[in-house]
Enzyme design. Structure first.
Site, PDB file in Angstrom:
ATOM      1  N   HIS A  72       0.915  -1.466  -0.503  1.00  0.00           N
ATOM      2  CA  HIS A  72      -0.171   0.699  -0.200  1.00  0.00           C
ATOM      3  C   HIS A  72       0.866   1.384  -0.215  1.00  0.00           C
ATOM      4  O   HIS A  72       0.629   2.545   0.786  1.00  0.00           O
ATOM      5  CB  HIS A  72      -0.868  -0.043   0.662  1.00  0.00           C
ATOM      6  CG  HIS A  72      -0.949  -0.766   2.709  1.00  0.00           C
ATOM      7  ND1 HIS A  72       0.072   0.050   3.311  1.00  0.00           N
ATOM      8  CD2 HIS A  72      -0.950  -1.370   3.529  1.00  0.00           C
ATOM      9  CE1 HIS A  72       0.793  -0.217   4.835  1.00  0.00           C
ATOM     10  NE2 HIS A  72      -0.798  -1.641   4.594  1.00  0.00           N
ATOM     11  N   HIS A 116      -3.587 -10.322  14.652  1.00  0.00           N
ATOM     12  CA  HIS A 116      -4.209  -9.533  13.643  1.00  0.00           C
ATOM     13  C   HIS A 116      -5.163  -9.164  12.686  1.00  0.00           C
ATOM     14  O   HIS A 116      -5.069 -10.265  11.340  1.00  0.00           O
ATOM     15  CB  HIS A 116      -2.820  -8.685  12.990  1.00  0.00           C
ATOM     16  CG  HIS A 116      -3.031  -7.611  12.597  1.00  0.00           C
ATOM     17  ND1 HIS A 116      -3.640  -6.684  12.345  1.00  0.00           N
ATOM     18  CD2 HIS A 116      -1.674  -6.706  11.837  1.00  0.00           C
ATOM     19  CE1 HIS A 116      -3.072  -5.211  11.909  1.00  0.00           C
ATOM     20  NE2 HIS A 116      -2.309  -5.742  10.834  1.00  0.00           N
ATOM     21  N   GLU A 148      -5.696  -7.622   9.953  1.00  0.00           N
ATOM     22  CA  GLU A 148      -5.544  -7.496   7.851  1.00  0.00           C
ATOM     23  C   GLU A 148      -5.096  -8.092   7.949  1.00  0.00           C
ATOM     24  O   GLU A 148      -4.442  -9.263   7.874  1.00  0.00           O
ATOM     25  CB  GLU A 148      -3.592  -5.905   7.988  1.00  0.00           C
ATOM     26  CG  GLU A 148      -3.603  -5.461   7.351  1.00  0.00           C
ATOM     27  CD  GLU A 148      -2.316  -3.925   7.517  1.00  0.00           C
ATOM     28  OE1 GLU A 148      -1.607  -4.087   8.133  1.00  0.00           O
ATOM     29  OE2 GLU A 148      -2.498  -3.101   6.274  1.00  0.00           O
ATOM     30  N   ASP A 203      -3.685  -8.928   5.436  1.00  0.00           N
ATOM     31  CA  ASP A 203      -1.903  -9.580   4.712  1.00  0.00           C
ATOM     32  C   ASP A 203      -2.135 -10.633   5.356  1.00  0.00           C
ATOM     33  O   ASP A 203      -1.332 -12.214   5.651  1.00  0.00           O
ATOM     34  CB  ASP A 203      -0.776  -9.275   4.831  1.00  0.00           C
ATOM     35  CG  ASP A 203      -0.948  -7.825   5.604  1.00  0.00           C
ATOM     36  OD1 ASP A 203      -1.607  -7.754   6.085  1.00  0.00           O
ATOM     37  OD2 ASP A 203       0.038  -7.367   5.849  1.00  0.00           O
ATOM     38  N   HIS A 247      -0.112  -1.972  14.573  1.00  0.00           N
ATOM     39  CA  HIS A 247      -0.710  -1.050  14.585  1.00  0.00           C
ATOM     40  C   HIS A 247      -1.576  -0.815  14.791  1.00  0.00           C
ATOM     41  O   HIS A 247      -2.606   1.182  14.034  1.00  0.00           O
ATOM     42  CB  HIS A 247       0.538  -0.357  13.306  1.00  0.00           C
ATOM     43  CG  HIS A 247       0.122  -1.756  11.982  1.00  0.00           C
ATOM     44  ND1 HIS A 247      -0.129  -0.585  10.489  1.00  0.00           N
ATOM     45  CD2 HIS A 247      -0.406  -2.303  12.090  1.00  0.00           C
ATOM     46  CE1 HIS A 247      -1.015  -1.504   9.989  1.00  0.00           C
ATOM     47  NE2 HIS A 247      -0.265  -2.779  10.461  1.00  0.00           N
ATOM     48  N   ASP A 295       3.206  -8.134  13.089  1.00  0.00           N
ATOM     49  CA  ASP A 295       3.693  -6.478  12.663  1.00  0.00           C
ATOM     50  C   ASP A 295       4.922  -6.435  13.181  1.00  0.00           C
ATOM     51  O   ASP A 295       6.198  -6.075  12.700  1.00  0.00           O
ATOM     52  CB  ASP A 295       2.718  -5.729  12.782  1.00  0.00           C
ATOM     53  CG  ASP A 295       1.975  -6.208  10.995  1.00  0.00           C
ATOM     54  OD1 ASP A 295       2.290  -7.028  10.254  1.00  0.00           O
ATOM     55  OD2 ASP A 295       1.052  -5.670  11.085  1.00  0.00           O
ATOM     56  N   TYR A 326      10.726  -0.349   7.710  1.00  0.00           N
ATOM     57  CA  TYR A 326       9.026  -1.016   8.592  1.00  0.00           C
ATOM     58  C   TYR A 326       9.015  -0.678   9.165  1.00  0.00           C
ATOM     59  O   TYR A 326       7.737   0.247   9.251  1.00  0.00           O
ATOM     60  CB  TYR A 326       9.109  -3.291   8.671  1.00  0.00           C
ATOM     61  CG  TYR A 326       7.972  -3.583   9.126  1.00  0.00           C
ATOM     62  CD1 TYR A 326       7.684  -4.023   8.023  1.00  0.00           C
ATOM     63  CD2 TYR A 326       7.305  -3.369  10.202  1.00  0.00           C
ATOM     64  CE1 TYR A 326       6.276  -4.821   8.201  1.00  0.00           C
ATOM     65  CE2 TYR A 326       6.137  -4.164  10.370  1.00  0.00           C
ATOM     66  CZ  TYR A 326       5.376  -4.391   9.242  1.00  0.00           C
ATOM     67  OH  TYR A 326       4.365  -4.793   9.758  1.00  0.00           O
ATOM     68  N   HIS A 361       6.197 -11.127   9.243  1.00  0.00           N
ATOM     69  CA  HIS A 361       6.877 -10.477   7.948  1.00  0.00           C
ATOM     70  C   HIS A 361       8.345 -10.549   7.605  1.00  0.00           C
ATOM     71  O   HIS A 361       9.316 -10.983   8.628  1.00  0.00           O
ATOM     72  CB  HIS A 361       6.737  -9.569   7.076  1.00  0.00           C
ATOM     73  CG  HIS A 361       5.204  -8.886   7.621  1.00  0.00           C
ATOM     74  ND1 HIS A 361       4.889  -9.213   6.475  1.00  0.00           N
ATOM     75  CD2 HIS A 361       4.594  -8.122   7.881  1.00  0.00           C
ATOM     76  CE1 HIS A 361       3.033  -8.933   6.732  1.00  0.00           C
ATOM     77  NE2 HIS A 361       2.741  -8.304   7.497  1.00  0.00           N
TER      78      HIS A 361
HETATM   79 FE1  FEO Z   1      -0.499  -4.488   9.662  1.00  0.00          FE
HETATM   80 FE2  FEO Z   1       1.592  -7.021   8.585  1.00  0.00          FE
HETATM   81  O1  FEO Z   1      -0.594  -6.530   8.460  1.00  0.00           O
END
Ligand code: FEO
Length: 386
Positions: A24, A78, A80, A82, A144, A163, A191, A222
């Site tokens: 993004h 989380h 999100e 991903d 986050h 994250d 990051y 990640h």
């Molecule tokens: Fe906040 Fe890796 O997603």
């Protein structure tokens, strides 16, 4: 695809996204990974899923170890996409699984994205026994997203941090000590700067909460897992979240006919003369996410733009909009630029820096058309006086 055993009966079952170059809007020059983990115990548990297009990788890796139908719990740290994007597919593959999510934000987020699945919401401090192992959930709100949490397994001394402490870094190696450390740290910094920088207070709170745990492995969401350089990444998070900066200057600009660039050159030379290292970013050839990475640890920020149609250059406006989102408090900043007539850009840049939470440390530097030798000498003196 095969799972990778990271500890006895604990497997990495995630996906490597070698090709991703934008997350993004954050440039991800080294791709990324979406990490998920499988724990074999009396209760078989999957920790997080992967981005939806990689669901087959996840199913395949899990299936290399155990029939997915035997999974009892899926921990969603989380919401999100991903990390949660493959939840609907996994819910079908794992009909006996309860999906554990944070209360109330995780439950709210997953329900609105994926409808009614068999959720169980947990609050911070709650524990779940898997048999030989225990999972403890720690809410990390706004680190986050409001729903964010991390999961700690005391018997294995593993923190599943989602994250936090991650890097967008695709690699065929899973651990920090199997990769080039400067590269891993650089991506961890990028990051933090581009995902977490706004949330320093929340990062400090999380670090305080996590200091109670004995951690031998940080299994991130990640990038590569931390096992040999945990103290390095924790110390870096302390520094970044406190907003601690180095004597370093970041110069960011766009230019029309080279005059604003000429001023940028003189500013860079003057900082160097003061013994202050410089990172120099022409917005025509540098990505804003790389610039933000340097701003994270830099005391000074100089932003330049010529005037175009009574405005600053759109590239500079875009950069300032991005900067404003992160509110990098306490940076010593100033605006500069050239103009033919009107000359509104430099004032607009200064306003943008103030809106981003910067402290203006120098009067605006404005030059008509082409800077003279005398004007450049005066600019040098101004920088030396900071
Ligand atoms: Fe906040 Fe890796 O997603």
């Amino acid at each position: 695809m095969q799972a990778i055993e990271i500890k006895p009966d604990i497997f990495w079952v995630g996906a490597v996204d070698w090709s991703m170059r934008s997350f993004h809007g954050y440039s991800t020059d080294r791709g990324s990974t979406y990490n998920a983990y499988l724990i074999l115990d009396e209760k078989v548990t999957l920790i997080d899923t992967v981005k939806a297009p990689f669901a087959d990788d996840l199913v395949s890796r899990v299936s290399s170890v155990i029939d997915p139908a035997k999974i009892d719990y899926i921990i969603s740290n989380h919401t999100e996409p991903d990390h949660s994007g493959s939840l609907p597919i996994m819910a079908r593959c794992c009909p006996n699984a309860t999906i554990i999510t944070s209360s109330p934000q995780g439950l709210k987020g997953l329900t609105s994205r994926y409808g009614n699945l068999p959720y169980q919401a947990v609050k911070t401090g709650e524990e779940l026994s898997l048999g030989k192992r225990t999972l403890k959930f720690i809410a990390t709100p706004m680190l986050h997203w409001p729903d964010s949490m991390v999961t700690y397994c005391p018997e294995e001394k593993i923190l599943f941090s989602n994250d936090a402490f991650g890097q967008h870094l695709a690699s065929s190696n899973r651990f920090d000590d199997e990769n080039d450390l400067p590269t891993v740290m650089k991506e961890a910094k990028k990051y933090y700067a581009n995902i977490l920088m706004l949330f320093g207070k929340q990062a400090q709170d999380a670090l305080k909460a996590l200091s109670a745990f004995d951690i031998e492995t940080i299994a991130v969401g990640h990038g590569v897992l931390w096992r040999s350089h945990i103290l390095d990444i924790l110390a870096s998070y302390e520094k970044w979240s406190e907003g601690e900066v180095d004597d370093h200057a970041v110069i960011v600009f766009d230019t029309m006919w080279g005059s604003t660039e000429r001023i940028a050159d003189v500013i860079a030379d003057a900082f160097a003369e003061k013994g202050i290292p410089v990172s120099f970013f022409d917005l025509r050839s540098n990505h804003i996410s790389d610039i933000m990475t340097e701003i994270l640890t830099s005391k000074y920020l100089a932003v330049g733009s010529p005037t175009l149609n009574n405005q600053m250059m759109p590239s500079v406006a875009g950069f300032l909009c991005y900067l404003k989102g992160f509110q990098p408090k306490g940076r010593q900043a100033f605006a500069f630029g050239s103009y033919g007539w009107g000359g509104q850009s430099v004032g607009l840049v200064e306003d943008g820096l103030k809106d981003a939470g910067c402290e203006i440390c120098l009067e605006k530097i404005r030059v008509t058309n082409v800077p003279t030798k005398e004007q450049l000498a005066a600019i040098r003196d101004q920088i030396l006086s900071i």
